[in-house]
Design a protein around this motif. Structure first.
Motif, mmCIF file in Angstrom:
data_model
loop_
_atom_site.group_PDB
_atom_site.id
_atom_site.type_symbol
_atom_site.label_atom_id
_atom_site.label_comp_id
_atom_site.label_asym_id
_atom_site.label_seq_id
_atom_site.Cartn_x
_atom_site.Cartn_y
_atom_site.Cartn_z
ATOM 1 N N PRO A 192 0.820 -1.214 0.000
ATOM 2 C CA PRO A 192 0.000 0.000 0.000
ATOM 3 C C PRO A 192 0.854 1.264 0.000
ATOM 4 N N MET A 193 0.235 2.359 -0.302
ATOM 5 C CA MET A 193 0.925 3.647 -0.335
ATOM 6 C C MET A 193 1.320 4.082 1.075
ATOM 7 N N ASP A 194 2.459 4.708 1.168
ATOM 8 C CA ASP A 194 2.912 5.272 2.435
ATOM 9 C C ASP A 194 1.855 6.260 2.932
ATOM 10 N N PRO A 195 1.483 6.198 4.206
ATOM 11 C CA PRO A 195 0.464 7.110 4.738
ATOM 12 C C PRO A 195 0.821 8.592 4.563
ATOM 13 N N LEU A 196 2.097 8.936 4.660
ATOM 14 C CA LEU A 196 2.494 10.332 4.463
ATOM 15 C C LEU A 196 2.275 10.763 3.012
ATOM 16 N N ALA A 197 2.555 9.875 2.090
ATOM 17 C CA ALA A 197 2.314 10.189 0.678
ATOM 18 C C ALA A 197 0.817 10.404 0.447
ATOM 19 N N ARG A 198 0.005 9.554 1.029
ATOM 20 C CA ARG A 198 -1.446 9.689 0.880
ATOM 21 C C ARG A 198 -1.932 11.024 1.444
ATOM 22 N N GLU A 199 -1.377 11.427 2.601
ATOM 23 C CA GLU A 199 -1.737 12.719 3.209
ATOM 24 C C GLU A 199 -1.411 13.881 2.281
ATOM 25 N N VAL A 200 -0.215 13.851 1.711
ATOM 26 C CA VAL A 200 0.223 14.942 0.827
ATOM 27 C C VAL A 200 -0.670 14.995 -0.418
ATOM 28 N N LEU A 201 -0.981 13.851 -0.993
ATOM 29 C CA LEU A 201 -1.860 13.839 -2.163
ATOM 30 C C LEU A 201 -3.250 14.358 -1.812
ATOM 31 N N LYS A 202 -3.754 13.934 -0.673
ATOM 32 C CA LYS A 202 -5.087 14.394 -0.244
ATOM 33 C C LYS A 202 -5.098 15.909 -0.066
ATOM 34 N N LYS A 203 -4.038 16.445 0.517
ATOM 35 C CA LYS A 203 -3.922 17.895 0.706
ATOM 36 C C LYS A 203 -4.016 18.635 -0.629
ATOM 37 N N HIS A 204 -3.519 18.002 -1.695
ATOM 38 C CA HIS A 204 -3.522 18.606 -3.024
ATOM 39 C C HIS A 204 -4.694 18.113 -3.876
ATOM 40 N N HIS A 205 -5.685 17.508 -3.218
ATOM 41 C CA HIS A 205 -6.925 17.063 -3.866
ATOM 42 C C HIS A 205 -6.695 16.016 -4.953
ATOM 43 N N ILE A 206 -5.772 15.108 -4.673
ATOM 44 C CA ILE A 206 -5.492 14.010 -5.598
ATOM 45 C C ILE A 206 -5.831 12.705 -4.887
ATOM 46 N N THR A 207 -6.685 11.909 -5.502
ATOM 47 C CA THR A 207 -7.031 10.615 -4.912
ATOM 48 C C THR A 207 -6.137 9.538 -5.517
ATOM 49 N N ALA A 208 -5.755 8.618 -4.699
ATOM 50 C CA ALA A 208 -4.872 7.534 -5.152
ATOM 51 C C ALA A 208 -5.408 6.194 -4.665
ATOM 52 N N HIS A 209 -6.712 6.047 -4.658
ATOM 53 C CA HIS A 209 -7.318 4.841 -4.105
ATOM 54 C C HIS A 209 -6.982 3.572 -4.896
ATOM 55 N N LYS A 210 -6.591 3.690 -6.150
ATOM 56 C CA LYS A 210 -6.254 2.510 -6.951
ATOM 57 C C LYS A 210 -4.755 2.199 -6.956
ATOM 58 N N HIS A 211 -3.967 2.969 -6.240
ATOM 59 C CA HIS A 211 -2.515 2.772 -6.234
ATOM 60 C C HIS A 211 -2.144 1.435 -5.598
ATOM 61 N N ARG A 212 -1.192 0.765 -6.225
ATOM 62 C CA ARG A 212 -0.584 -0.408 -5.609
ATOM 63 C C ARG A 212 0.847 -0.510 -6.128
ATOM 64 N N ALA A 213 1.747 -0.744 -5.221
ATOM 65 C CA ALA A 213 3.160 -0.872 -5.593
ATOM 66 C C ALA A 213 3.382 -2.242 -6.230
ATOM 67 N N ARG A 214 4.293 -2.281 -7.180
ATOM 68 C CA ARG A 214 4.686 -3.556 -7.783
ATOM 69 C C ARG A 214 6.063 -3.414 -8.387
ATOM 70 N N GLN A 215 6.752 -4.523 -8.509
ATOM 71 C CA GLN A 215 8.079 -4.529 -9.086
ATOM 72 C C GLN A 215 7.969 -4.435 -10.606
ATOM 73 N N VAL A 216 8.854 -3.651 -11.195
ATOM 74 C CA VAL A 216 8.864 -3.519 -12.647
ATOM 75 C C VAL A 216 9.375 -4.824 -13.266
ATOM 76 N N ASP A 217 8.803 -5.183 -14.405
ATOM 77 C CA ASP A 217 9.278 -6.365 -15.128
ATOM 78 C C ASP A 217 9.367 -6.032 -16.624
ATOM 79 N N ARG A 218 9.950 -6.933 -17.374
ATOM 80 C CA ARG A 218 10.179 -6.685 -18.801
ATOM 81 C C ARG A 218 8.868 -6.444 -19.564
#
Length: 105
Positions: A1-27
């Protein structure tokens, strides 16, 4: 999941990131992408080691700001997330004309 601090900063700037999920890059992910932007040169080099053939579509997000590298704020104070947000916002604004024209050099 997204870092809670990152979520706070995005929320402050009116950006929703509810679909965010971290994953490793692959070819496959790299091949499917039209454009690949990294925050740091080390990330860029790791991408090119994994898939050297994506070189022509892989850039630093800070390319238009004198190849600016942006540090990952993970495990740092909220101020670091705020600064990263500001840097990334400026970099995205700088990319817009190139993305809208379809021409990247």
């Amino acid at each position: 999941p997204m870092d809670p601090l990152a979520r706070e900063v995005l929320k402050k700037h009116h950006i929703t990131a509810h679909k965010h999920r971290a994953r490793q890059v692959d070819r496959k992910m790299l091949h499917d992408a039209e454009l690949i932007l990294s925050m740091e040169n080390e990330q860029l080099q790791n991408i090119l080691k994994l898939a050297p053939e994506v070189r022509g579509k892989t850039f630093l997000i800070g390319k238009w700001q004198h190849e600016l590298e942006i540090d990952d704020p993970y495990r740092r104070p909220k101020l670091a997330f705020e600064q990263t947000f500001e840097h990334l916002s400026r970099c995205v604004d700088d990319w817009l004309p190139y993305l809208q024209s379809g021409v990247i050099r």
